[in-house]
Design a protein around this motif. Structure first.
Motif, PDB file in Angstrom:
ATOM      1  N   ASP A   1       0.785  -1.227   0.000  1.00 45.19           N
ATOM      2  CA  ASP A   1       0.000   0.000   0.000  1.00 45.19           C
ATOM      3  C   ASP A   1       0.823   1.287   0.000  1.00 45.19           C
ATOM      4  O   ASP A   1       0.291   2.371   0.212  1.00 45.19           O
TER       5      ASP A   1
ATOM      6  N   LYS B   1       2.994   2.196   2.214  1.00 45.23           N
ATOM      7  CA  LYS B   1       3.296   2.666   3.571  1.00 45.23           C
ATOM      8  C   LYS B   1       4.494   1.954   4.195  1.00 45.23           C
ATOM      9  O   LYS B   1       5.035   2.423   5.188  1.00 45.23           O
TER      10      LYS B   1
ATOM     11  N   ASN C   1       7.671   3.852   5.165  1.00 47.87           N
ATOM     12  CA  ASN C   1       7.640   4.745   6.325  1.00 47.87           C
ATOM     13  C   ASN C   1       7.477   3.999   7.643  1.00 47.87           C
ATOM     14  O   ASN C   1       7.322   4.627   8.689  1.00 47.87           O
ATOM     15  N   ALA C   2       7.496   2.692   7.597  1.00 46.60           N
ATOM     16  CA  ALA C   2       7.251   1.875   8.787  1.00 46.60           C
ATOM     17  C   ALA C   2       8.544   1.399   9.433  1.00 46.60           C
ATOM     18  O   ALA C   2       9.583   1.288   8.787  1.00 46.60           O
TER      19      ALA C   2
ATOM     20  N   PHE D   1       4.261   2.587  13.104  1.00 49.20           N
ATOM     21  CA  PHE D   1       4.379   3.948  12.590  1.00 49.20           C
ATOM     22  C   PHE D   1       4.430   4.945  13.732  1.00 49.20           C
ATOM     23  O   PHE D   1       3.772   4.763  14.764  1.00 49.20           O
TER      24      PHE D   1
ATOM     25  N   PHE E   1       1.470   9.697  11.426  1.00 52.87           N
ATOM     26  CA  PHE E   1       1.578   9.155  10.066  1.00 52.87           C
ATOM     27  C   PHE E   1       0.312   8.405   9.681  1.00 52.87           C
ATOM     28  O   PHE E   1      -0.289   8.671   8.648  1.00 52.87           O
ATOM     29  N   TYR E   2      -0.066   7.445  10.495  1.00 56.09           N
ATOM     30  CA  TYR E   2      -1.226   6.603  10.201  1.00 56.09           C
ATOM     31  C   TYR E   2      -2.443   7.088  10.977  1.00 56.09           C
ATOM     32  O   TYR E   2      -3.531   7.213  10.443  1.00 56.09           O
TER      33      TYR E   2
ATOM     34  N   ALA F   1       1.157   3.770  15.722  1.00 60.58           N
ATOM     35  CA  ALA F   1       0.293   2.693  15.241  1.00 60.58           C
ATOM     36  C   ALA F   1       1.064   1.397  15.046  1.00 60.58           C
ATOM     37  O   ALA F   1       2.245   1.407  14.704  1.00 60.58           O
TER      38      ALA F   1
ATOM     39  N   GLY G   1       0.427  -2.241  12.883  1.00 68.21           N
ATOM     40  CA  GLY G   1      -0.417  -2.862  11.876  1.00 68.21           C
ATOM     41  C   GLY G   1       0.216  -4.123  11.318  1.00 68.21           C
ATOM     42  O   GLY G   1       1.359  -4.464  11.629  1.00 68.21           O
TER      43      GLY G   1
END
Length: 145
Positions: free
Chosen positions: A39, A41, A44-45, A63, A67-68, A73, A75
Motif C-alpha cells: 500500500d 506505507k 515509512n514503517a 508507525f 503518520f497513520y 500505530a 499494523g
C-alpha cells in the motif's frame, strides 16, 4: 524466535520477500481476502520481524504518531499459522510496543484489530474504541493503549 527491528531500507531483499510472502499467505490466502497489501506505507514503517530458523514467522509494522493515526500505530500483525501455538503473537506484539516506546518516545498506540482478536489485544493493555466496522470485508474495531 529472534526479534529483528529494522527500517525499510535496512531490510534485505530476502527479508522483504519473506515478509510479503507471510502477509500474503495469511491475509490474502488464509483469510480469503482480496486487498492491496502493498500500500505504499512500508517505506515509512518500522518493521518488527520474528525469525526462527532463518525464516520470518511473525511480523508487525509500526508507525510514528501522525503518520497513520494521531497516535503511534501497529499494523499487519501476523504469525505463520503453524507457529501460532507457540504464543509468538504475544512476543511480536510486546516487541512492537517496546520498539514504539524506544523509537517514537510514546506509550500512546492505536491499532485496527480484527474483532475476533480483541481479547488478545486487551491482554496487552489495549482497549476497544467506538463501534466496529468492516475493513476489506472483515469485522474490525479500533483499539488504543
Amino acid at each position: 524466535m529472534e526479534i529483528l527491528i529494522k527500517d525499510f531500507n535496512e531490510l534485505s531483499i530476502e527479508e522483504l520477500y519473506q515478509v510479503l510472502q507471510l502477509r500474503s499467505e495469511v491475509f490474502v490466502v488464509e483469510q480469503d481476502c482480496v486487498y492491496q497489501d502493498i500500500d505504499g506505507k512500508d517505506q515509512n514503517a518500522l518493521h518488527i520481524l520474528g525469525v526462527k530458523d532463518g525464516k520470518v514467522i511473525a511480523y508487525t509494522r509500526c508507525f510514528d504518531k501522525g503518520f497513520y493515526f494521531d497516535e503511534a500505530a501497529i499494523g499487519r500483525v501476523v504469525v505463520k499459522e503453524s507457529e501460532r501455538k507457540n504464543a509468538y503473537g504475544h512476543l511480536i506484539l510486546k516487541a512492537s510496543v517496546e520498539a514504539i516506546k524506544e523509537r517514537f518516545k510514546t506509550d500512546n498506540i492505536k491499532l485496527s484489530a480484527q474483532q475476533y482478536l480483541t481479547n488478545f489485544y486487551e491482554s496487552h493493555g489495549f482497549m476497544q474504541m467506538g463501534e466496529g466496522y468492516l475493513e476489506d470485508g472483515i469485522p474490525h474495531i479500533a483499539m488504543i493503549k
